[in-house]
Enzyme design. Structure first.
Site, short mmCIF file in Angstrom:
data_model
loop_
_atom_site.label_atom_id
_atom_site.label_comp_id
_atom_site.label_asym_id
_atom_site.label_seq_id
_atom_site.Cartn_x
_atom_site.Cartn_y
_atom_site.Cartn_z
CG ASP A 9 40.26 -51.15 -94.94
OD1 ASP A 9 39.14 -50.16 -93.57
OD2 ASP A 9 40.13 -51.78 -95.64
CE LYS A 31 37.15 -53.69 -91.30
NZ LYS A 31 37.34 -52.79 -90.71
CG ASP A 58 36.25 -52.29 -86.89
OD1 ASP A 58 36.30 -53.11 -85.56
OD2 ASP A 58 37.13 -52.71 -87.82
CE LYS A 60 39.35 -52.98 -84.51
NZ LYS A 60 39.47 -52.38 -85.57
CG ASP A 63 35.71 -42.26 -73.49
OD1 ASP A 63 35.18 -42.10 -72.22
OD2 ASP A 63 35.67 -41.69 -74.15
N PRO A 65 32.24 -45.68 -69.12
CG PRO A 65 32.04 -47.39 -67.45
CD PRO A 65 32.63 -46.59 -68.06
CB THR A 67 30.88 -42.01 -73.56
OG1 THR A 67 31.04 -40.78 -71.87
CG2 THR A 67 31.82 -41.41 -73.89
CB THR A 121 46.41 -59.19 -85.27
OG1 THR A 121 45.45 -58.76 -85.83
CG2 THR A 121 44.43 -60.61 -84.91
NE ARG A 181 45.91 -60.65 -97.69
CZ ARG A 181 45.03 -59.78 -96.90
NH1 ARG A 181 44.18 -59.88 -96.34
NH2 ARG A 181 45.68 -58.50 -96.98
CD GLN A 189 46.12 -58.28 -92.33
OE1 GLN A 189 46.27 -59.03 -91.71
NE2 GLN A 189 44.20 -57.51 -92.25
N GLY A 209 39.50 -57.43 -97.11
CA GLY A 209 39.48 -56.41 -97.84
C GLY A 209 40.38 -56.67 -99.03
NE ARG A 210 45.15 -54.83 -97.69
CZ ARG A 210 46.24 -54.41 -97.01
NH1 ARG A 210 47.27 -53.80 -97.53
NH2 ARG A 210 46.13 -55.50 -96.03
O1 C5P Z 1 42.61 -55.76 -96.96
P1 C5P Z 1 42.36 -57.02 -94.93
O2 C5P Z 1 42.14 -57.37 -96.09
O3 C5P Z 1 43.95 -57.16 -94.81
O4 C5P Z 1 41.54 -55.79 -94.26
C1 C5P Z 1 41.39 -56.14 -92.85
C2 C5P Z 1 40.51 -55.05 -92.37
O5 C5P Z 1 40.11 -55.86 -91.35
C3 C5P Z 1 41.25 -54.12 -92.75
O6 C5P Z 1 40.08 -53.26 -91.71
C4 C5P Z 1 41.99 -54.37 -91.47
O7 C5P Z 1 42.29 -52.24 -90.42
C5 C5P Z 1 41.02 -54.95 -90.48
N1 C5P Z 1 41.09 -56.07 -89.02
C6 C5P Z 1 42.25 -56.38 -89.68
N2 C5P Z 1 43.00 -57.66 -88.07
C7 C5P Z 1 42.29 -56.91 -86.97
C8 C5P Z 1 41.38 -55.94 -86.92
C9 C5P Z 1 41.01 -54.85 -87.99
O8 C5P Z 1 43.25 -56.67 -90.67
N3 C5P Z 1 42.99 -57.41 -85.81
#
Ligand code: C5P
Length: 232
Positions: A9, A31, A58, A60, A63, A65, A67, A121, A181, A189, A209-210
């Protein structure tokens, strides 16, 4: 064994490729999301692939079909290994996306994966339009099952939804779960799971991610998560 996907990200290639370099050699996917892809375009995909990683785009897609079919086909032609659509787009859109997936991979020997997003989510019951007669968990399960019958490979879902989805759609229907996590970070989150919990629930891809990209030692952080996944 489930795969670990690192969410790159970043707003630009410099940050994303810097992180990918630091993770070079780790057995992880990368990703690429809307922000990074919109900023840098397809060349970034090849540069990440050149570093030896598989790429989940990612975007998502949602649009008409025809496209979506073209967007999925173009993604796969750029070498993307996994791509996703919104299942709210319905059966004709999902089936068109599968056609695009096959067209994009034709002759390359690649077997890319198409996943569907059920309900984001970040959404709660109150965010669903008035008149929706099903609860949010029911909607998630209905969309996941619909995606299964439409021929896509799996869904993006919360770790807390994996067991119900696998029970209803079968073990081979893939679940990719963000919100992982290793320890509580106190960030945005909410319904999180540890890597071990997500693997035990049956998740096939864990998106992190983080906890990795924000760590002082990203390679070590990724390694620790992979170890926890193995032990689960
Ligand atoms: O930093 P973190 O672990 O929260 O990153 C989670 C990644 O997953 C981010 O790129 C976020 O946009 C993505 N994501 C999410 N929940 C979803 C779909 C995608 O956290 N339902």
């Amino acid at each position: 064994m489930a795969d670990l996907v690192i969410a790159l990200d970043y707003p630009d290639a410099r940050g994303a490729l810097g992180m990918a370099e630091r993770l070079k050699g780790a057995d992880v996917w990368m990703k690429v999301g809307l922000e990074l892809f919109t900023a840098e375009g397809p060349s970034l995909i090849s540069r990440i692939k050149d570093l030896g990683f598989k790429v989940f785009l990612d975007m998502k897609f949602f649009d008409i079909p025809n496209t979506v079919r073209g967007a999925v086909r173009s993604s796969v032609r750029h070498g993307v290994d996994m791509v996703n659509i919104h299942l709210m787009g319905g059966e004709r859109m999902a089936r068109a996306a599968m056609e695009g997936l096959h067209e994009g991979a034709a002759g390359s020997g690649a077997s890319p994966i198409l996943l569907g997003v059920t309900v984001l989510t970040s959404m709660s019951q109150e965010d669903l339009p008035k008149g929706f007669s099903t609860t949010l968990p029911e909607t998630v399960l209905q969309l996941a099952s619909a995606g299964n019958s439409w021929g896509i490979h799996g869904v993006v879902c919360s770790g807390h939804e994996v067991v119900a989805i696998k029970n209803s759609c079968g073990k081979g229907y893939l679940c990719l779960t963000p919100g992982i996590r290793p320890v509580a970070l106190g960030d945005d989150q909410r319904r999180t799971m540890t890597p071990a919990e997500a693997v035990q629930a049956g998740s096939d891809f864990l998106v992190v991610g983080r906890p990795v990209t924000g760590s002082d030692d990203p390679a070590q952080a990724a390694h620790a998560i992979l170890e926890a996944m193995k032990q689960a």
